[in-house]
Scaffold this active site. Structure first.
Site, PDB file in Angstrom:
ATOM      1  N   ASP A 351       0.862  -1.185   0.000  1.00  0.00           N
ATOM      2  CA  ASP A 351       0.000   0.000   0.000  1.00  0.00           C
ATOM      3  C   ASP A 351       0.887   1.219   0.000  1.00  0.00           C
ATOM      4  O   ASP A 351       2.062   1.124   0.333  1.00  0.00           O
ATOM      5  CB  ASP A 351      -0.770   0.076   1.326  1.00  0.00           C
ATOM      6  CG  ASP A 351      -1.919  -0.876   1.377  1.00  0.00           C
ATOM      7  OD1 ASP A 351      -2.304  -1.368   0.326  1.00  0.00           O
ATOM      8  OD2 ASP A 351      -2.414  -1.112   2.493  1.00  0.00           O
ATOM      9  N   ASP A 667      -4.889  -3.425   4.786  1.00  0.00           N
ATOM     10  CA  ASP A 667      -5.343  -2.978   6.097  1.00  0.00           C
ATOM     11  C   ASP A 667      -6.852  -3.053   6.258  1.00  0.00           C
ATOM     12  O   ASP A 667      -7.359  -3.191   7.353  1.00  0.00           O
ATOM     13  CB  ASP A 667      -4.830  -1.562   6.388  1.00  0.00           C
ATOM     14  CG  ASP A 667      -5.077  -0.609   5.226  1.00  0.00           C
ATOM     15  OD1 ASP A 667      -5.817  -0.991   4.292  1.00  0.00           O
ATOM     16  OD2 ASP A 667      -4.536   0.511   5.252  1.00  0.00           O
ATOM     17  N   ASP A 671      -9.613  -6.383   2.366  1.00  0.00           N
ATOM     18  CA  ASP A 671      -8.312  -6.849   1.877  1.00  0.00           C
ATOM     19  C   ASP A 671      -8.067  -8.306   2.250  1.00  0.00           C
ATOM     20  O   ASP A 671      -7.126  -8.924   1.743  1.00  0.00           O
ATOM     21  CB  ASP A 671      -7.172  -6.000   2.475  1.00  0.00           C
ATOM     22  CG  ASP A 671      -7.090  -4.635   1.817  1.00  0.00           C
ATOM     23  OD1 ASP A 671      -7.539  -4.517   0.664  1.00  0.00           O
ATOM     24  OD2 ASP A 671      -6.592  -3.695   2.455  1.00  0.00           O
TER      25      ASP A 671
HETATM   26  P1  ATP Z   1      -3.540   3.059   0.114  1.00  0.00           P
HETATM   27  O1  ATP Z   1      -4.393   2.081  -0.633  1.00  0.00           O
HETATM   28  O2  ATP Z   1      -2.174   3.163  -0.405  1.00  0.00           O
HETATM   29  O3  ATP Z   1      -3.595   2.895   1.609  1.00  0.00           O
HETATM   30  P2  ATP Z   1      -5.405   5.194   0.136  1.00  0.00           P
HETATM   31  O4  ATP Z   1      -5.487   5.452   1.575  1.00  0.00           O
HETATM   32  O5  ATP Z   1      -5.458   6.361  -0.769  1.00  0.00           O
HETATM   33  O6  ATP Z   1      -4.105   4.469  -0.259  1.00  0.00           O
HETATM   34  P3  ATP Z   1      -8.000   4.116   0.295  1.00  0.00           P
HETATM   35  O7  ATP Z   1      -8.000   4.181   1.762  1.00  0.00           O
HETATM   36  O8  ATP Z   1      -8.622   2.968  -0.413  1.00  0.00           O
HETATM   37  O9  ATP Z   1      -6.540   4.178  -0.250  1.00  0.00           O
HETATM   38  O10 ATP Z   1      -8.656   5.455  -0.225  1.00  0.00           O
HETATM   39  C1  ATP Z   1      -8.974   5.646  -1.571  1.00  0.00           C
HETATM   40  C2  ATP Z   1      -9.382   7.070  -1.830  1.00  0.00           C
HETATM   41  O11 ATP Z   1     -10.552   7.350  -1.098  1.00  0.00           O
HETATM   42  C3  ATP Z   1      -8.366   8.091  -1.392  1.00  0.00           C
HETATM   43  O12 ATP Z   1      -7.419   8.348  -2.365  1.00  0.00           O
HETATM   44  C4  ATP Z   1      -9.228   9.312  -1.138  1.00  0.00           C
HETATM   45  O13 ATP Z   1      -9.501   9.973  -2.345  1.00  0.00           O
HETATM   46  C5  ATP Z   1     -10.524   8.704  -0.632  1.00  0.00           C
HETATM   47  N1  ATP Z   1     -10.561   8.702   0.825  1.00  0.00           N
HETATM   48  C6  ATP Z   1      -9.636   8.214   1.673  1.00  0.00           C
HETATM   49  N2  ATP Z   1     -10.005   8.364   2.932  1.00  0.00           N
HETATM   50  C7  ATP Z   1     -11.208   8.969   2.916  1.00  0.00           C
HETATM   51  C8  ATP Z   1     -12.144   9.359   3.905  1.00  0.00           C
HETATM   52  N3  ATP Z   1     -11.914   9.172   5.189  1.00  0.00           N
HETATM   53  N4  ATP Z   1     -13.282   9.932   3.512  1.00  0.00           N
HETATM   54  C9  ATP Z   1     -13.544  10.102   2.212  1.00  0.00           C
HETATM   55  N5  ATP Z   1     -12.723   9.756   1.232  1.00  0.00           N
HETATM   56  C10 ATP Z   1     -11.563   9.180   1.554  1.00  0.00           C
END
Ligand code: ATP
Length: 933
Positions: A351, A667, A671
Site C-alpha cells: 500500500d 489494512d 483486503d
Molecule cells: P492506500 O491504498 O495506499 O492505503 P489510500 O489510503 O489512498 O491508499 P483508500 O484508503 O482505499 O486508499 O482510499 C482511496 C481514496 O478514497 C483516497 O485516495 C481518497 O480519495 C478517498 N478517501 C480516503 N479516505 C477517505 C475518507 N476518510 N473519507 C472520504 N474519502 C476518503
C-alpha cells in the site's frame, strides 16, 4: 462514587436500548466513570477467553513420540533388551557388564528427547501466543465523557463501545445506535453472509442468537457501517466464551520444512531397515547362523546411527528464534511457515498510505473554483493561516471556503486531541488533517457537531472511495444558505465526487458547472497530485428528508461542488533505502494504492519504485483487462492506482501465475481475500483492521515498508542456517553408518560403536554445535543475491551431494584410523581401545566440520571467529564432554570406553583435523572453479 454493580442475566435483546442503559447503569453520552470501570473490572474480571482450545500439554507431549524415528529407536531398545535378557539367562551376565544398559540409555534418550521436544514446542506455542497477544485488538470506548482507545481485555459491562468497519467485536453488547451496520457472525453461527444490525429493534425473548439484530457478539466482524454498543457481557460470559472450544486458537502448523523433515524421517527409516535386512542377509549367507548375534548388534548400531535424533529439535528452535528476531525488527509472525518462506519473496506489493508514506497528513492547499489558498502550519495543530497570493485571508468571509470547512468537520469521524502541548488524532489521519485545517479557521468539531447533529451517513469504503454525512440544519445562523431541513456533506476521491455534482458554490451563489469548469477542477486536482499531494473533493446537497442507508447512489448525485483539499503525506525516508535494498536483493517492490495515479506516481518516483515515464495501471483500466491480459501487464507495471481490494486479489493471482512469490500488504476489511491469497499476507499493526490481521501471516507493528524488507532478510538468514546445520548433521550420520557397516565387511570381528555412543554423538556432539550454527550471523551477500525458489528442494543447490560426499570422506578418514588402530590394538593385546579411538575421532572431526561449515566460500581464517561466539562455546564444551567420557572413570564404565594415552589422543586429533582440512580445500576448489567460469 461507584454505583452498585448491575446484574447481567437479562435478555437484553428483548428490551429497549434505553432500558438496557438504565439496567447497566451507564450513560450513552458519557459512558462509565474511571472508578466505575475499576470496580467493574475487579468484579467481572478481564475481558478474556480463558485458555483457548489449542493442543493440550498432554497432546504436545504425546505428539513428540508420534515420530517414526523415535519408534525405530524404541524398537532398537527392545531388541537390545531381549539380547541382554538372553545373555543373562544363558551366561548369568551381559556383555557390557551392566544388564539392560543400552535399553535403559536409549529409552532415557527417547524420553529426554520427547521432553526436550515438548519443552521447545510448548515454549514456541507460548511465544506465538504471546505474539498474537501483542496484536490484540484495541477498542474505542466512551469513558468519563471522552473517547479513548483501550485494550479489548480492559472492557467491562456497561462500557459504551464504538464499532466501525473492519473492527472485530470484542464483547457482547446491545446496540444503542447503528448506521448501516453489517456484521459477519460466522465465528459464532457458521453463517458467512453479512447480518444487518439495528439499534431500535425490540425482539421476542425466544429470538435465536443468529437473529438478534439489536445485539453484537464477541468474535464477530464489522463489515460495514458504524455502531454504538452498551457492553452486556465480557470474557467467559460472552456467547463466544460459552463455546470457547470454537475459538480459533493458536495452532502451530507444521512448516513446509518440518513436513519435508518428516518425509526425510520416513526415507531414512525405510533405508536403514533395508540396510539392516541386507547386512543380516549377506552376513548370514557368508558366515551362517553363528554370526547372527554380531550381525544383529551391527544392525542395531546402524539403525541408531542413521536417525538424526537432534534435528527436529534444532529446527524448532531455529524457527522460534527467527520469529523472535523478526519481532525485534517489528515484524510479528502469526503463522510459523512464514518464517522460512519469507526469504523466498521476490515481489512485495505494498500500500502507499502509511506503509511507504508517513501517514501524517498536513493540508497544504485548498482550491475552490474561484480561488486557491495555501495553508500554513505543522502537524495536527489547528494553528496556521490561509493565504491567497501570499496575503493572509479570513476564511469566515468566504462562502465556498466556509462551507468546505464545515463539510470537513461534519463529514468526519476522527477526534483531534491536545496532549501536553502536542496535537494528536484518534482515527483516520486524512480526517485528522481536515479537523486541523478547519481548526485553523476556528471551525471546531465540539461546537459544530451538536449544532448540526448527524442524522445518517453513507460510510467510507475503499470501493466507494467517498463518504457522506447527513446533518440537520436546525441553526438559523448556519453558514449553509438553504431552506431545507437537512444537508448532505460529501468528501472523497475528487473525480468521483465531481462526477456526482451539477453545480458549484461560487463566492455569492450557486452556479451550474460547465464542462470548462469541470476541466478546470480536474486540472487543479492533477496539478496537486503531480506534486505528490493526496487530494480530496468536497460537495454538499440540501435534503428535505433523511435518506435510507441503502439510498447512497440516488442521494449522492446532483450535488454542489465546494472544492479540493490537497494534503501532504511525505514518503518515509527509510522506505527509500528499503526499496533500494529490496532491488539489490532481487525483490521487486510494487505500489498498489487507492489514491490518484498522479499522486501515486509522484510518490513512487521519489522512492525509486518507478521511473519517469513508467506505466501506471488504474483500477478502471484494470477492470477492462481479462485475467490473461493482466498476467501480461503485471510483468511491466510497478504502480497501480485507484484500485479496490478486489483488484488487489486479481493482481496477486496474476503475479502468482507468472511464477512470482508475492508478499502483499493490506489494512481494510475487504483486503482479507487478497491477504489470504498472497504467499505472505501482511497486515498493518497500527492502522490495520482486526479482520485483516486475522487473515495475515505477518503483522507489521510499525506499518513500515522497511520492516517487510528486514523480515525477508531474517527469513533468508533462517533458511540458510537451517540448510547449514542439516549439512552438518546429516553428513555425520552417513559417515557413522558407513563406518559401522564397514567393520564386519573388512573383517574386524566387532561393532565399532555401541548404540549408546551413537546416541551420544547424534544428540550431544552434533546437537550442541548445530544449535550454535542456527544462530550464525548473516553472510555478507544475504541481501545481494536473488531469492531462492520456495519450491526448491531443501537438498537443492548441492546440499544433497555435499552430505553424501562429506559422509564418504568422514567414513574414509575413520575407517583408515579404525584399521590402523585395530591392528595396533591386536598387537598391544588390548583389543578394545581402537573402538574408543574411532568414537573420539568421529566426535572431534565433527568439531572441525562445525567450524568449517560456517561459510560456503569463505575460509575459516577469513572469518571473525568471535562473530558466532556460541559456536566457540559449543565446540569447547562438546570437546570437554567427549574427553570426560574417556577420562572420568564412571562415565567410561557407562559409555563402554577405554582410557587413551596422550599419543593415541594426538593420533585421533590428527585424523580428525583432516575433516576440517578437506572442507576448507573444497572451498578453495569451488572458488578456483568459479573464477575460471
Ligand atoms: P492506500 O491504498 O495506499 O492505503 P489510500 O489510503 O489512498 O491508499 P483508500 O484508503 O482505499 O486508499 O482510499 C482511496 C481514496 O478514497 C483516497 O485516495 C481518497 O480519495 C478517498 N478517501 C480516503 N479516505 C477517505 C475518507 N476518510 N473519507 C472520504 N474519502 C476518503
Amino acid at each position: 462514587m461507584t454505583q452498585s454493580l448491575p446484574p447481567l442475566n437479562t435478555l437484553w435483546h428483548a428490551q429497549s436500548s434505553q432500558k438496557t442503559l438504565e439496567d447497566l447503569k451507564t450513560d450513552r453520552a458519557v459512558g462509565l466513570s474511571s472508578q466505575e470501570v475499576d470496580a467493574r473490572s475487579r468484579h467481572y474480571g478481564r475481558n478474556e477467553i480463558e485458555e483457548g482450545a489449542g493442543r493440550s500439554s498432554w497432546q504436545i507431549l504425546l505428539d513428540q513420540f508420534n515420530n517414526i524415528m523415535l519408534i525405530l529407536l524404541i524398537a532398537v531398545a527392545i531388541i537390545s533388551g531381549v539380547l541382554d535378557f538372553i545373555d543373562l539367562q544363558t551366561q548369568g551376565t551381559t556383555q557390557s557388564g551392566i544388564p539392560f544398559k543400552d535399553t535403559i540409555a536409549i529409552m532415557s534418550i527417547v524420553i529426554l528427547n520427547g521432553i526436550l521436544g515438548y519443552l521447545q514446542e510448548s515454549r514456541a506455542e507460548k511465544a506465538l501466543a504471546a505474539l498474537k497477544q501483542m496484536a490484540s485488538p484495541q477498542v474505542r470506548v466512551l469513558r468519563d465523557g471522552q473517547f479513548s482507545e483501550v485494550e479489548a481485555a480492559e472492557l467491562v459491562p456497561g462500557d459504551i463501545m464504538l464499532l466501525e468497519a473492519g473492527v472485530q467485536v470484542s464483547a457482547d453488547g446491545r446496540l444503542i445506535e447503528a448506521s448501516n451496520l453489517q456484521v459477519r457472525e460466522s465465528a459464532l453461527t457458521g453463517e458467512a453472509a453479512a447480518v444487518n444490525k439495528q439499534a431500535d429493534a425490540q425482539l421476542n425473548e425466544e429470538t435465536p442468537l443468529g437473529d438478534r439484530a439489536n445485539m453484537v457478539f464477541s468474535g464477530t466482524e464489522v463489515l460495514q457501517g458504524r455502531g454504538k454498543v452498551a457492553v452486556t457481557a465480557t470474557g467467559m460470559a460472552t456467547e463466544l466464551g460459552k463455546i470457547a472450544q470454537m475459538l480459533q486458537s493458536v495452532k502451530s502448523e507444521p512448516t513446509p520444512l518440518q513436513q519435508r523433515m518428516a518425509q526425510l524421517g520416513n526415507v531414512l527409516v525405510t533405508g536403514s531397515l533395508t540396510l539392516v535386512a541386507l547386512t543380516i542377509g549377506i552376513g548370514l549367507l557368508q558366515a551362517g547362523w553363528g554370526r547372527l548375534r554380531e550381525l544383529v548388534e551391527v544392525s542395531l548400531s546402524m539403525a541408531v546411527a542413521v536417525v538424526p535424533e537432534g534435528l527436529p529439535a534444532v529446527i524448532t528452535v531455529t524457527l522460534a528464534l527467527g520469529t523472535q528476531r523478526m519481532v525485534r525488527r517489528n515484524a510479528l509472525i502469526r503463522k510459523l511457515p512464514a518464517v522460512e518462506t519469507l526469504g523466498s519473496v521476490n515481489t512485495i506489493c505494498s500500500d502507499k498510505t502509511g506503509t511507504l508514506t508517513q501517514n501524517k497528513m498536513v493540508v497544504q492547499e485548498v482550491d475552490t473554483v474561484e480561488a486557491t489558498y495555501r495553508v500554513t502550519g505543522e502537524g495536527y495543530a489547528p494553528q496556521g493561516e490561509f493565504k491567497n497570493d501570499n496575503r493572509a485571508i479570513e476564511p469566515q468571509n468566504n462562502t465556498p471556503l466556509q462551507e468546505l470547512l464545515l463539510a470537513s468537520v461534519l463529514c468526519n469521524d476522527a477526534v483531534l486531541q491536545q496532549e501536553d502541548n502536542s496535537w494528536t488524532i484518534l482515527g483516520d489521519p486524512t480526517e485528522g488533517a481536515l479537523l486541523a485545517l478547519a481548526g485553523k479557521a476556528g471551525f471546531q468539531a465540539e461546537t459544530l457537531n451538536p449544532q448540526y447533529p448527524r442524522m445518517g451517513e453513507f460510510p467510507f469504503s475503499s470501493e466507494r472511495k467517498r463518504m457522506s454525512a447527513i446533518c440537520e440544519l436546525s441553526d438559523p445562523t448556519s453558514c449553509i444558505s438553504t431552506e431545507t431541513q437537512y444537508a448532505l456533506f460529501a468528501k472523497g476521491s475528487p473525480e468521483l465526487v465531481l462526477e456526482r455534482c451539477t453545480a458549484y458554490q461560487g463566492d455569492n451563489n450557486e452556479q451550474s458547472l460547465t464542462d470548462e469548469q469541470r476541466q478546470h477542477i480536474l486540472n487543479a486536482n492533477n496539478h496537486m497530485a503531480e506534486r505528490g499531494l493526496r487530494v480530496l473533493g468536497f460537495a454538499y446537497k440540501p435534503l428535505r428528508e433523511v435518506p435510507e442507508a441503502t439510498e447512497d447512489e440516488s442521494t449522492e448525485r446532483e450535488m454542489i461542488w465546494l472544492g479540493l483539499v490537497g494534503m501532504l503525506d511525505a514518503p518515509r525516508p527509510e522506505a527509500k533505502v528499503a526499496v533500494q535494498h529490496s532491488r539489490e536483493a532481487g525483490i521487486r517492490p510494487v505500489m498498489i494504492t487507492g489514491d490518484h495515479q498522479l499522486t501515486a506516481m509522484a510518490i513512487a518516483r521519489s522512492l525509486g519504485i518507478a521511473k519517469e515515464g513508467d506505466p501506471v495501471l488504474t483500477g478502471s483500466e484494470l477492470e477492462k483487462l481479462s485475467q490473461t491480459d493482466l498476467e501480461r501487464e503485471v510483468e511491466r507495471v510497478n504502480v497501480y492506482a485507484r484500485v479496490t481490494p478486489e483488484h488487489k486479489l486479481r493482481i496477486v493471482r496474476a503475479l502468482q501465475k507468472q511464477g512470482k512469490f508475492v508478499a502483499m500488504t493490506g489494512d481494510g476489511v475487504n483486503d482479507a481475500p487478497a491477504l489470504k491469497q498472497a504467499d505472505i499476507g501482511i497486515a498493518m499493526g497500527i492502522t490495520g483492521t482486526d479482520v485483516s490481521k486475522e487473515a495475515s501471516d505477518m503483522v507489521l507493528l510499525d506499518d513500515n515498508f522497511a520492516t517487510i524488507v528486514a523480515a525477508t532478510e531474517e527469513g533468508r538468514v533462517v533458511y540458510t542456517n537451517i540448510r547449514r546445520f542439516i549439512k552438518y548433521i546429516l553428513g555425520s550420520n552417513i559417515g557413522e553408518v558407513i563406518t559401522i557397516a564397514a567393520a564386519p565387511l573388512i573383517g574386524l570381528n566387532a561393532v565399532p560403536l555401541t548404540p549408546l555412543q551413537i546416541l551420544w554423538m547424534n544428540l550431544v556432539t552434533d546437537g550442541l554445535p548445530a544449535l550454535a550454527l542456527a544462530v550464525e550471523p548473516p553472510e555478507p551477500d544475504v541481501m545481494r543475491r536473488p531469492p531462492f525458489s520456495p519450491r526448491e528442494n531443501i537438498f537443492a543447490r548441492g546440499l544433497g551431494s555435499y552430505i553424501v560426499r562429506i559422509g564418504i570422506i568422514f567414513a574414509i578418514i575413520t575407517i583408515t584410523l579404525m584399521v590402523w588402530a585395530y591392528n595396533q590394538a591386536q598387537l598391544s593385546g588390548d583389543p578394545n581401545r581402537w573402538k574408543t579411538m574411532v568414537f573420539t575421532s568421529l566426535c572431534i572431526a565433527q568439531m572441525g566440520h562445525a567450524i568449517a561449515v560456517r561459510s560456503n566460500f569463505r575460509l575459516t581464517i577469513e572469518m571473525n571467529p568471535f562473530s558466532n561466539p556460541y559456536l566457540l562455546v559449543a565446540v569447547a564444551v562438546t570437546t570437554a564432554l567427549q574427553l570426560m567420557l574417556v577420562y572420568v572413570p564412571f562415565l567410561r564404565d557407562f559409555f563402554g570406553t577405554q582410557i587413551l594415552s596422550a599419543q593415541e589422543l594426538l593420533i585421533c586429533l590428527a585424523f580428525s583435523s583432516l575433516m576440517f582440512v578437506w572442507v576448507e580445500l573444497e572451498k578453495l576448489f569451488i572458488r578456483w572453479f568459479h573464477s575460471r567460469s
